[in-house]
Design an enzyme around this catalytic site. Structure first.
Site, PDB file in Angstrom:
ATOM      1  N   TRP A 149       1.059  -1.291   0.229  1.00 41.58           N
ATOM      2  CA  TRP A 149      -0.143   0.423   0.331  1.00 41.58           C
ATOM      3  C   TRP A 149       1.224   1.786  -0.414  1.00 41.58           C
ATOM      4  O   TRP A 149       0.367   2.257  -0.668  1.00 41.58           O
ATOM      5  CB  TRP A 149      -0.739  -0.572   1.679  1.00 41.58           C
ATOM      6  CG  TRP A 149      -0.645  -0.036   2.673  1.00 41.58           C
ATOM      7  CD1 TRP A 149      -0.285  -1.964   2.740  1.00 41.58           C
ATOM      8  CD2 TRP A 149       0.618   0.132   3.139  1.00 41.58           C
ATOM      9  NE1 TRP A 149       0.266  -1.995   3.836  1.00 41.58           N
ATOM     10  CE2 TRP A 149       1.196  -0.532   3.671  1.00 41.58           C
ATOM     11  CE3 TRP A 149       1.175   1.790   3.056  1.00 41.58           C
ATOM     12  CZ2 TRP A 149       1.919  -0.114   5.026  1.00 41.58           C
ATOM     13  CZ3 TRP A 149       2.595   1.990   4.676  1.00 41.58           C
ATOM     14  CH2 TRP A 149       2.490   1.254   5.506  1.00 41.58           C
ATOM     15  N   ASN A 150       2.005   0.997  -0.035  1.00 39.65           N
ATOM     16  CA  ASN A 150       3.225   2.274   0.357  1.00 39.65           C
ATOM     17  C   ASN A 150       3.705   2.651  -0.894  1.00 39.65           C
ATOM     18  O   ASN A 150       3.891   2.084  -1.578  1.00 39.65           O
ATOM     19  CB  ASN A 150       3.768   2.341   1.409  1.00 39.65           C
ATOM     20  CG  ASN A 150       5.339   1.069   1.094  1.00 39.65           C
ATOM     21  OD1 ASN A 150       4.791  -0.181   0.519  1.00 39.65           O
ATOM     22  ND2 ASN A 150       6.801   1.868   0.904  1.00 39.65           N
ATOM     23  N   GLY A 225       6.772  -6.010  -1.602  1.00 37.34           N
ATOM     24  CA  GLY A 225       6.158  -6.585   0.079  1.00 37.34           C
ATOM     25  C   GLY A 225       7.556  -6.920   0.320  1.00 37.34           C
ATOM     26  O   GLY A 225       8.210  -6.443   0.614  1.00 37.34           O
ATOM     27  N   GLY A 226       6.682  -7.801   1.847  1.00 34.64           N
ATOM     28  CA  GLY A 226       7.179  -8.218   3.390  1.00 34.64           C
ATOM     29  C   GLY A 226       8.195  -9.697   2.528  1.00 34.64           C
ATOM     30  O   GLY A 226       7.715 -10.305   1.799  1.00 34.64           O
ATOM     31  N   GLU A 247      11.367  -7.035  -4.585  1.00 27.24           N
ATOM     32  CA  GLU A 247      11.504  -5.969  -3.640  1.00 27.24           C
ATOM     33  C   GLU A 247      10.977  -5.696  -2.089  1.00 27.24           C
ATOM     34  O   GLU A 247       9.985  -5.553  -2.371  1.00 27.24           O
ATOM     35  CB  GLU A 247      11.326  -4.806  -4.628  1.00 27.24           C
ATOM     36  CG  GLU A 247      11.435  -4.775  -6.124  1.00 27.24           C
ATOM     37  CD  GLU A 247      13.126  -4.058  -5.859  1.00 27.24           C
ATOM     38  OE1 GLU A 247      13.791  -3.812  -4.869  1.00 27.24           O
ATOM     39  OE2 GLU A 247      13.173  -4.117  -7.192  1.00 27.24           O
ATOM     40  N   LEU A 248      11.956  -6.121  -1.060  1.00 27.08           N
ATOM     41  CA  LEU A 248      11.461  -6.718  -0.049  1.00 27.08           C
ATOM     42  C   LEU A 248      12.008  -5.361   0.957  1.00 27.08           C
ATOM     43  O   LEU A 248      12.347  -4.536   0.563  1.00 27.08           O
ATOM     44  CB  LEU A 248      11.754  -7.974   0.424  1.00 27.08           C
ATOM     45  CG  LEU A 248      11.425  -8.722  -0.740  1.00 27.08           C
ATOM     46  CD1 LEU A 248      12.405 -10.153  -0.423  1.00 27.08           C
ATOM     47  CD2 LEU A 248      10.216  -9.048  -0.626  1.00 27.08           C
ATOM     48  N   CYS A 281      10.631   1.156   3.114  1.00 26.81           N
ATOM     49  CA  CYS A 281      11.344  -0.134   2.222  1.00 26.81           C
ATOM     50  C   CYS A 281      12.729   0.278   2.689  1.00 26.81           C
ATOM     51  O   CYS A 281      14.037  -0.010   2.702  1.00 26.81           O
ATOM     52  CB  CYS A 281      11.308  -0.764   1.145  1.00 26.81           C
ATOM     53  SG  CYS A 281      11.240   0.329  -0.198  1.00 26.81           S
ATOM     54  N   GLU A 379      12.503  -4.782  10.846  1.00 26.94           N
ATOM     55  CA  GLU A 379      11.616  -3.945   9.878  1.00 26.94           C
ATOM     56  C   GLU A 379      10.573  -3.425  10.764  1.00 26.94           C
ATOM     57  O   GLU A 379       9.711  -3.892  11.306  1.00 26.94           O
ATOM     58  CB  GLU A 379      11.438  -4.630   9.006  1.00 26.94           C
ATOM     59  CG  GLU A 379      11.321  -2.746   8.296  1.00 26.94           C
ATOM     60  CD  GLU A 379      10.698  -3.218   6.587  1.00 26.94           C
ATOM     61  OE1 GLU A 379       9.942  -4.281   7.045  1.00 26.94           O
ATOM     62  OE2 GLU A 379      10.434  -2.493   6.217  1.00 26.94           O
ATOM     63  N   GLU A 456      14.561  -2.629 -10.219  1.00 26.14           N
ATOM     64  CA  GLU A 456      13.560  -2.043 -11.195  1.00 26.14           C
ATOM     65  C   GLU A 456      14.047  -0.239 -10.908  1.00 26.14           C
ATOM     66  O   GLU A 456      15.120   0.248 -10.372  1.00 26.14           O
ATOM     67  CB  GLU A 456      12.467  -1.869  -9.736  1.00 26.14           C
ATOM     68  CG  GLU A 456      11.528  -3.394  -9.794  1.00 26.14           C
ATOM     69  CD  GLU A 456      10.664  -3.304  -9.212  1.00 26.14           C
ATOM     70  OE1 GLU A 456      10.160  -2.691  -7.784  1.00 26.14           O
ATOM     71  OE2 GLU A 456       9.826  -4.192  -8.927  1.00 26.14           O
TER      72      GLU A 456
HETATM   73  P1  NAD Z   1       2.974  -7.717   2.430  1.00 27.45           P
HETATM   74  O1  NAD Z   1       4.159  -8.341   1.979  1.00 27.45           O
HETATM   75  O2  NAD Z   1       2.240  -7.646   3.589  1.00 27.45           O
HETATM   76  O3  NAD Z   1       1.888  -7.279   1.257  1.00 27.45           O
HETATM   77  C1  NAD Z   1       2.865  -7.188  -0.138  1.00 27.45           C
HETATM   78  C2  NAD Z   1       1.553  -7.438  -0.770  1.00 27.45           C
HETATM   79  O4  NAD Z   1       1.793  -8.932  -0.844  1.00 27.45           O
HETATM   80  C3  NAD Z   1      -0.063  -6.541  -0.405  1.00 27.45           C
HETATM   81  O5  NAD Z   1      -0.810  -7.038  -2.204  1.00 27.45           O
HETATM   82  C4  NAD Z   1      -0.512  -8.839  -0.300  1.00 27.45           C
HETATM   83  O6  NAD Z   1      -1.447  -8.922  -0.531  1.00 27.45           O
HETATM   84  C5  NAD Z   1       0.256  -9.496  -0.958  1.00 27.45           C
HETATM   85  N1  NAD Z   1       0.235 -10.640  -0.480  1.00 27.45           N
HETATM   86  C6  NAD Z   1      -0.096 -11.367   0.969  1.00 27.45           C
HETATM   87  N2  NAD Z   1      -0.112 -12.613   1.007  1.00 27.45           N
HETATM   88  C7  NAD Z   1      -0.092 -13.173  -0.814  1.00 27.45           C
HETATM   89  C8  NAD Z   1       0.402 -14.463  -1.036  1.00 27.45           C
HETATM   90  N3  NAD Z   1      -0.257 -15.396  -0.070  1.00 27.45           N
HETATM   91  N4  NAD Z   1       0.344 -14.156  -1.912  1.00 27.45           N
HETATM   92  C9  NAD Z   1       0.699 -13.567  -3.274  1.00 27.45           C
HETATM   93  N5  NAD Z   1       0.826 -11.631  -2.870  1.00 27.45           N
HETATM   94  C10 NAD Z   1      -0.116 -11.857  -1.606  1.00 27.45           C
HETATM   95  O7  NAD Z   1       4.009  -6.390   2.633  1.00 27.45           O
HETATM   96  P2  NAD Z   1       3.123  -5.086   3.373  1.00 27.45           P
HETATM   97  O8  NAD Z   1       3.140  -5.505   4.563  1.00 27.45           O
HETATM   98  O9  NAD Z   1       2.107  -4.192   2.982  1.00 27.45           O
HETATM   99  O10 NAD Z   1       4.122  -3.654   2.864  1.00 27.45           O
HETATM  100  C11 NAD Z   1       5.180  -3.862   3.288  1.00 27.45           C
HETATM  101  C12 NAD Z   1       6.132  -4.587   3.616  1.00 27.45           C
HETATM  102  O11 NAD Z   1       6.572  -4.162   1.833  1.00 27.45           O
HETATM  103  C13 NAD Z   1       7.301  -4.002   3.876  1.00 27.45           C
HETATM  104  O12 NAD Z   1       8.370  -4.914   4.347  1.00 27.45           O
HETATM  105  C14 NAD Z   1       8.698  -3.559   2.784  1.00 27.45           C
HETATM  106  O13 NAD Z   1       9.815  -3.067   3.381  1.00 27.45           O
HETATM  107  C15 NAD Z   1       8.151  -3.417   1.447  1.00 27.45           C
HETATM  108  N6  NAD Z   1       8.300  -2.474   0.666  1.00 27.45           N
HETATM  109  C16 NAD Z   1       9.460  -3.209  -0.362  1.00 27.45           C
HETATM  110  C17 NAD Z   1       9.904  -1.806  -1.321  1.00 27.45           C
HETATM  111  C18 NAD Z   1      11.180  -2.378  -2.219  1.00 27.45           C
HETATM  112  O14 NAD Z   1      10.410  -1.853  -3.073  1.00 27.45           O
HETATM  113  N7  NAD Z   1      12.025  -3.085  -2.037  1.00 27.45           N
HETATM  114  C19 NAD Z   1       9.060  -0.872  -1.442  1.00 27.45           C
HETATM  115  C20 NAD Z   1       7.812  -0.466  -0.475  1.00 27.45           C
HETATM  116  C21 NAD Z   1       7.178  -1.381   0.560  1.00 27.45           C
END
Ligand code: NAD
Length: 487
Positions: A149-150, A225-226, A247-248, A281, A379, A456
């Protein structure tokens, strides 16, 4: 309440089910969002696959794809303020940042628009006299793009831009936490004139994500995501053998030597950890500070942190808005408690204010006497800075690299030679020297270890959405000789 829609095969749909999106500033529902079922995901992938093979996209010249991306960039520019207001409302991210960031997102589409007809193959100097051999770069196929979402308009632009430039088609799944900006972006995309089904935008949680990433028609998964979710993605990709870019998160070191420009370093540290309410992130969440200047530096940081304007995210004067979700705030509180228990000292902040919304103040934890405090390796994704001090350059590097993440880092020093030694020694995908939190479509972005893999931004990202086809063409008019010998 406002109703948002999926965008599947060029149609806007209310979805088979809906859920309420909460405004982080109040904690109250403000809009209805569609929730993708497995059948919805399947239709979106089918629409993307049909579009991938349809002549109006498959036979389109790369230059024409570039022109469509340019049109999209202009539409993003025209609608930037509207998108920024929506993002602020749904995620709680301050309007000061969303309006600047979304205006810049258009530059990512412009960059990849320009690259579309520069994705070249190659001719090989093959070691056979009667043969021409060359490489074609062809699009991977259907891309599943998953974003948190961010900064979602930014994080999706670095996927959609290069994927469409390369000729792929995309199903983008927005986070279930705050999907409004992506669902609205679909309406803007629809006006750009791309063929039907080239981009599909849906939302939903883990179930929709799992169906999408394991779908047999998906060729590549671009995920932000995470790390825990990334493990699911990699497991899911065992089903379709899709390639992945991940990208985590991060636990990025922000290293300040005693010869640094202190005023500049303090401001960069404030930006690195408190901007976007720390939900970044690349947050510089570990301050690694020379012990000789620690007290002075912390005093200045504390003063600035306590002067930060906390308030409504849609007010231009606000510097820190709410966290996106209650879960984010609960996580920060629990991690601070575990860290103070382990000996970390609270310098400022640390507790959530009373009242509505998911607000959280700038917080600093001094861990100089608590090297095992969990705040140093977990984190937060919130405005919480953990501090450790060092006596020597070697110790600074050891502390900086004492992490399983490897996304970003910052080094503040006036010494050119030391800066170069640190650049070489730091294990991270990005090193910022005497600056922090700078991004551009021209520069690759990404990390390693628990921060993921793949990059990216930049030229390589467009090539990563292509696969190489080797073409062999025999130029001799003579019959093929001995068929039992490999040529
Ligand atoms: P998250 O991993 O909980 O969710 C990310 C996405 O994955 C969401 O769209 C979610 O619905 C989806 N998802 C959840 N379970 C899934 C599954 N089993 N299969 C496929 N998709 C699934 O992350 P969050 O809490 O929304 O975001 C925060 C995390 O994102 C932090 O760890 C942050 O550091 C990371 N992040 C990384 C970057 C980067 O570019 N490296 C940028 C922004 C955020």
């Amino acid at each position: 309440m406002q109703q948002f829609h999926h965008y599947i095969g060029g149609q806007f749909e209310a979805g088979s089910a809906q859920f309420d999106s909460l405004a982080p500033a109040t904690g109250r529902p403000w809009a209805k969002m569609p929730e993708a079922s497995s059948a919805d995901v399947d239709r979106a992938v089918q629409a993307a696959e049909d579009a991938f093979f349809a002549p109006d996209w498959a036979d389109m010249t790369a230059s024409q794809r570039g022109k469509l991306l340019l049109r999209l960039a202009d539409l993003v520019t025209e609608n930037a303020q509207h998108l920024a207001e929506l993002e602020t409302r749904d995620t709680g991210k301050i309007i000061r940042e969303t309006s600047a960031q979304i205006a810049y997102v258009a530059e990512y589409y412009r960059y990849y628009a320009g690259l579309a007809d520069k994705i070249e193959g190659a001719h090989l100097p093959i070691d056979k006299p009667d043969m021409e051999v060359w490489l074609r770069r062809e699009p991977l196929g259907v891309v599943a793009a998953i974003v948190p979402w961010n900064s979602q308009l930014f994080l999706s632009a670095v996927k959609i831009g290069p994927a469409l430039a390369a000729g792929c088609t995309v199903v983008l799944k927005a986070s279930e936490e705050a999907p409004a900006p992506m669902l609205e972006f679909a309406r803007i995309f629809d006006q750009a004139g791309f063929p039907t089904g080239v981009l599909n935008v849906i939302t939903g949680g883990p179930e929709a994500g799992a169906t999408l990433t394991s779908h047999p028609s998906v060729a590549h998964v671009a995920f932000t995501g995470g790390p825990d979710t990334a493990r699911h993605i990699v497991r899911n990709s065992a089903e379709n053998l899709a390639s992945t870019s991940l990208e985590l998160g991060g636990k990025s070191p922000f290293i300040v030597f005693e010869d640094a420009d202190i005023e500049s370093a303090v401001n960069a540290q404030i930006s690195g950890i408190f901007a976007a309410t720390g939900q970044s992130c690349v947050a510089g969440s570990r301050l690694v500070i020379a012990s000789t200047i620690k007290d002075e530096f912390l005093a200045r940081l504390k003063e600035k942190a306590e002067a930060v304007v906390i308030g409504a995210p849609d007010d231009m004067a606000t510097e820190i808005g709410p966290l996106c979700t209650k879960a984010q705030r609960d996580h920060a509180l629990a991690l601070i408690a575990a860290s103070t228990e382990a000996g970390a000292k609270l310098v400022t902040g640390g507790s959530a204010p009373d009242g509505p919304g998911y607000y959280f103040p700038p917080t600093i934890l001094d861990c100089s006497e608590a090297p095992d405090a969990p705040c140093l390796n977990t984190e937060f994704f919130g405005p919480v800075l953990s501090v450790v001090s060092f006596d020597t350059e070697a110790e600074a590097l050891r502390i900086a690299n004492d992490t399983k993440f490897g996304l970003a880092s910052g080094v503040f020093t006036q010494s050119l030679t030391r800066a170069h030694r640190m650049i070489r020694g730091i294990r991270a995908g990005i090193v910022w020297v005497n600056t922090y939190r700078a991004v551009s479509p021209i520069a690759p972005f990404g990390g390693h270890g628990l921060s993921g893999h793949g990059r990216e931004g930049g030229l390589q990202a467009a090539l990563d959405y292509t696969k190489v086809k080797a073409v062999w063409l025999r130029t001799s008019d003579e019959p093929i000789p001995d068929p039992f010998v490999m040529r």
